[in-house]
Design a protein around this motif. Structure first.
Motif, PDB file in Angstrom:
ATOM      1  N   GLU A 179       0.905  -1.142   0.147  1.00  0.00           N
ATOM      2  CA  GLU A 179      -0.055   0.064  -0.101  1.00  0.00           C
ATOM      3  C   GLU A 179       0.957   1.171   0.064  1.00  0.00           C
ATOM      4  OE1 GLU A 179      -3.983  -1.841   2.476  1.00  0.00           O
ATOM      5  OE2 GLU A 179      -2.531  -0.482   3.434  1.00  0.00           O
ATOM      6  N   CYS A 207      -4.843  -1.074  -1.322  1.00  0.00           N
ATOM      7  CA  CYS A 207      -5.332  -2.587  -1.382  1.00  0.00           C
ATOM      8  C   CYS A 207      -6.517  -2.462  -0.801  1.00  0.00           C
ATOM      9  CB  CYS A 207      -4.246  -3.381  -0.644  1.00  0.00           C
ATOM     10  SG  CYS A 207      -4.800  -5.040  -0.607  1.00  0.00           S
ATOM     11  N   ARG A 250      -6.027   1.247  10.319  1.00  0.00           N
ATOM     12  CA  ARG A 250      -4.864   0.764   9.571  1.00  0.00           C
ATOM     13  C   ARG A 250      -3.433   1.671   9.946  1.00  0.00           C
ATOM     14  NH1 ARG A 250      -6.136  -3.395   6.218  1.00  0.00           N
ATOM     15  NH2 ARG A 250      -5.211  -3.157   4.018  1.00  0.00           N
TER      16      ARG A 250
HETATM   17 ZN   LIG Z   1      -3.602  -5.836   1.284  1.00  0.00          ZN
END
Ligand SMILES: [Zn+2]
Ligand SMILES: [Zn+2]
Length: 333
Positions: free
Chosen positions: A63, A149, A326
């Motif tokens: 990412e 992603c 995240r």
């Molecule tokens: Zn991923």
């Protein structure tokens, strides 16, 4: 070119900082100097060789966001200096019917960023130019990484399956994927329901766009309601109850990589023409449309930043599920 990488020497090992030789970019490849890289659950699966396709030393990270610093001989040098994002896929053949038809994420010659290549937990990463997506104005590069992603994974069912803005959509799991799915579904125009086993996340789920929040155990009370259920959870659910919550013609779209087979009662599909589908990220065209939609609707991953040298701390915390929602690792200044 000598570059810095953070690599796992073997299965389940902690990442180690190392120096490596970056190959010359291929004809249509670009070299991106990584500024930020999100940490995805698939990085853990690859570090652990959970899918049996890891090669070591393994540099995870898929990412990545950064600036183009060099290009292959077939790439316009005007790309140098542009900020681009790279996700799970770094390249495809560009010539097969799938690539030409706009579904290059299904290409048989797909090159995954961390399968046989070095990923984004590095000072530099290589990608074919089609898969290095320009960031539009208005998208924060420090937070954008997880879109490439996690974001495209949950955007895919909406755009690739042609979901109507009048659809009633449920998102199961409010994590790295789910918190983005809620934002996309809301911007898409849908009626949005978040489904969780952790109702302490209810207020945040509403902040991400959910009109309603349900406990997973309440799903049985909503039979026949949803046109689309996006399941981001990677363990088995009570599948008859989940399918029963779908309206006629409804779709269960599976994104969580459940390792055991899904046990599906045939009559839950037959009588009402329900379907069960899945998808692996999406095409460059859908990626381009996704970042534009994010810029227009201020769809942003909620991230916690750590410096790249603390990658192992981020990995340990993600293994415990201790992140909302995240991690993004930042390159050394
Ligand atoms: Zn991923
Ligand atoms: Zn192809």
């Amino acid at each position: 070119m000598q570059v810095t990488v953070w690599q796992a020497p073997g299965p389940k090992a902690a990442l180690q900082r190392a120096s490596a030789q970056l190959p010359e970019p291929g004809l249509d490849e670009v070299v991106i100097e990584v500024e930020h890289c999100g940490l995805c659950h698939s990085d853990l699966s690859m570090i652990d060789n959970a899918w049996g396709m890891s090669r070591y030393p393994l540099v995870p990270g898929h990412e990545a966001v950064g600036r183009v610093v060099a290009v292959g001989s077939d790439v316009d040098s005007a790309l140098i200096g542009q900020r681009r994002g790279v996700g799970w896929i770094s390249g495809s053949c560009r010539h097969c019917p799938l690539c030409l038809g706009g579904t290059g994420n299904l290409c048989a010659s797909l090159e995954a960023t961390i399968v046989g290549r070095r990923g984004g937990f590095a000072s530099h990463v290589l990608a074919h130019q089609d898969w290095a997506i320009p960031l539009p104005q208005g998208l924060d590069p420090a937070a954008a990484g997880p879109l490439f992603c996690g974001g495209i994974t949950v955007f895919s069912p909406l755009i690739d399956e042609g979901i109507s803005p009048t659809a009633r959509v449920a998102v199961v799991g409010i994590g790295g994927l789910g918190h983005l799915a809620l934002q996309f579904c809301r911007a898409w125009g849908c009626e949005v329901t978040a489904i969780t086993t952790n109702l302490s996340k209810a207020e945040e789920a509403r902040g991400f766009g959910a009109h309603a929040v349900l406990g997973l155990d309440q799903l049985a009370q909503h039979s026949g309601h949803f046109d689309l259920i996006i399941n981001t959870v990677n363990h088995s659910l009570d599948w008859p109850v989940v399918l029963g919550a779908l309206a006629p013609l409804g779709r269960l779209h599976q994104l969580g990589a459940v390792l055991e087979p899904l046990s599906i009662p045939a009559f839950a599909l037959i009588a009402t023409r329900r379907s069960v589908t899945g998808s692996p990220t999406s095409s460059p065209a859908s990626l381009l449309k996704m970042v534009e939609l994010c810029s227009r609707h201020q769809i942003v991953p909620q991230v916690e930043h750590l410096p790249m040298d603390r990658i192992n701390e981020a990995i340990d915390r993600l293994r415990r599920g201790d992140v909302r929602y995240r991690f993004v690792l930042d390159a050394p200044a």
